[in-house]
Design a protein around this motif. Structure first.
Motif, short mmCIF file in Angstrom:
data_model
loop_
_atom_site.label_atom_id
_atom_site.label_comp_id
_atom_site.label_asym_id
_atom_site.label_seq_id
_atom_site.Cartn_x
_atom_site.Cartn_y
_atom_site.Cartn_z
N LEU A 33 0.83 -1.20 0.00
CA LEU A 33 0.00 0.00 0.00
C LEU A 33 0.87 1.25 0.00
O LEU A 33 0.65 2.18 -0.79
CB LEU A 33 -0.93 0.01 1.21
CG LEU A 33 -2.18 -0.86 1.16
CD1 LEU A 33 -2.97 -0.71 2.46
CD2 LEU A 33 -3.07 -0.46 -0.03
N PHE A 34 1.85 1.29 0.91
CA PHE A 34 2.75 2.44 0.99
C PHE A 34 3.69 2.48 -0.22
O PHE A 34 3.99 3.56 -0.75
CB PHE A 34 3.56 2.38 2.28
CG PHE A 34 2.77 2.72 3.51
CD1 PHE A 34 2.57 4.04 3.87
CD2 PHE A 34 2.22 1.73 4.30
CE1 PHE A 34 1.85 4.38 5.01
CE2 PHE A 34 1.48 2.04 5.43
CZ PHE A 34 1.30 3.37 5.78
N GLU A 37 1.82 3.77 -3.28
CA GLU A 37 1.45 5.16 -3.08
C GLU A 37 2.65 6.07 -3.35
O GLU A 37 2.54 7.10 -4.04
CB GLU A 37 0.95 5.36 -1.65
CG GLU A 37 0.61 6.80 -1.30
CD GLU A 37 -0.54 7.36 -2.10
OE1 GLU A 37 -0.59 8.60 -2.25
OE2 GLU A 37 -1.39 6.57 -2.58
N HIS A 40 3.61 6.04 -7.26
CA HIS A 40 2.79 6.81 -8.19
C HIS A 40 2.69 8.29 -7.84
O HIS A 40 2.39 9.10 -8.72
CB HIS A 40 1.39 6.19 -8.26
CG HIS A 40 1.38 4.78 -8.77
ND1 HIS A 40 1.91 4.45 -10.00
CD2 HIS A 40 0.92 3.62 -8.22
CE1 HIS A 40 1.77 3.14 -10.19
NE2 HIS A 40 1.17 2.61 -9.13
N ASP A 41 2.93 8.63 -6.58
CA ASP A 41 2.82 10.03 -6.15
C ASP A 41 4.02 10.43 -5.30
O ASP A 41 3.91 10.65 -4.09
CB ASP A 41 1.53 10.25 -5.36
CG ASP A 41 0.29 10.03 -6.21
OD1 ASP A 41 0.13 10.75 -7.21
OD2 ASP A 41 -0.51 9.14 -5.87
N TYR A 107 10.49 7.85 0.20
CA TYR A 107 9.81 9.12 0.47
C TYR A 107 10.75 10.31 0.27
O TYR A 107 10.43 11.25 -0.45
CB TYR A 107 9.26 9.12 1.90
CG TYR A 107 8.55 10.41 2.27
CD1 TYR A 107 7.21 10.60 1.94
CD2 TYR A 107 9.22 11.43 2.94
CE1 TYR A 107 6.55 11.78 2.26
CE2 TYR A 107 8.57 12.62 3.28
CZ TYR A 107 7.24 12.78 2.94
OH TYR A 107 6.59 13.94 3.25
#
Length: 229
Positions: A33-34, A37, A40-41, A107
């Protein structure tokens, strides 16, 4: 006399098997999930990782995708080999910390690479891989990191069971093959693999050393105290 390694293996795998299966599945689901995410972003500018001479000499081979996907079997083995709930939780915490470190890289330092055009027409698994996994979130390679992390745990558990040498060799070769598959399927470049090696080895070694310290401390606490006359 301690039980044979085969009996210990069965006892470990059958202990809390339902929790191990559910926990491993849930852990992977949350991680992805992370992962997707951030893929894509991305929050910060994406850095393109350069290729090296190693990437140029490792030829693309669609057949390595089977080994690439075998990671999800390999990384489930350390949890399956835990002998009790405490060991299972300890392993889960260490895996969470390593994955958190990898996601932190994705991130703060999102990366990609110039993925070469490859032909997956002969390999359905490769077409699935190409359709869901874009060339991003590459540094470090969590495929490589988690394989080495799992290898360190598996080695620790096999040593405790006094398993035969061929199992150690099989585990090591499987781990190396998974790492090589990331290059042979052109899902990563060498810099990603190198960072994955550093993350996986450091996290795996620290986790194993910590669990050895924990078990040694428990043994000292449970040891009977000899009374002097």
């Amino acid at each position: 006399m301690s039980a044979s390694w085969q009996r210990q293996l069965w006892q470990r795998v059958s202990t809390l098997w339902w929790l191990k299966a559910l926990g491993t599945t849930a852990f992977m689901w949350v991680f992805f999930l992370f992962y997707f995410e951030l893929l894509h972003d991305p929050v910060f500018p994406v850095t393109v990782m350069p290729d090296t001479w190693i990437d140029r000499i490792v030829a693309f081979s669609p057949h390595w995708v089977i080994v690439y996907f075998s990671l999800w079997v390999y990384v489930s083995l350390p949890g399956a080999l835990q002998p009790d709930l405490r060991g299972l939780l300890w392993h889960g915490v260490s895996a969470f910390l390593m994955c958190a470190a990898g996601l932190a890289f994705y991130y703060w330092y999102p990366t990609t690479f110039d993925q070469p055009r490859v032909d997956w027409s002969s390999q359905p698994l490769g077409r699935i891989l190409q359709s869901v996994d874009a060339p991003g979130n590459a540094f470090p390679s969590m495929h490589v990191a988690y394989a080495l992390f799992a290898w360190a745990w598996i080695r620790h558990e096999l040593l405790e069971m006094r398993a035969p040498r061929w199992l150690h060799i099989t585990s090591l070769l499987w781990c190396i093959a998974i790492g090589f598959s990331t290059l042979a399927t052109k899902q990563h470049v060498w810099w990603d693999v190198l960072a994955g090696i550093a993350l996986g080895l450091s996290a795996g070694c620290m986790a194993v050393l910590a669990t050895r310290w924990r078990k040694a401390r428990l043994q000292r606490q449970s040891a009977p105290v000899s009374l002097q006359p």
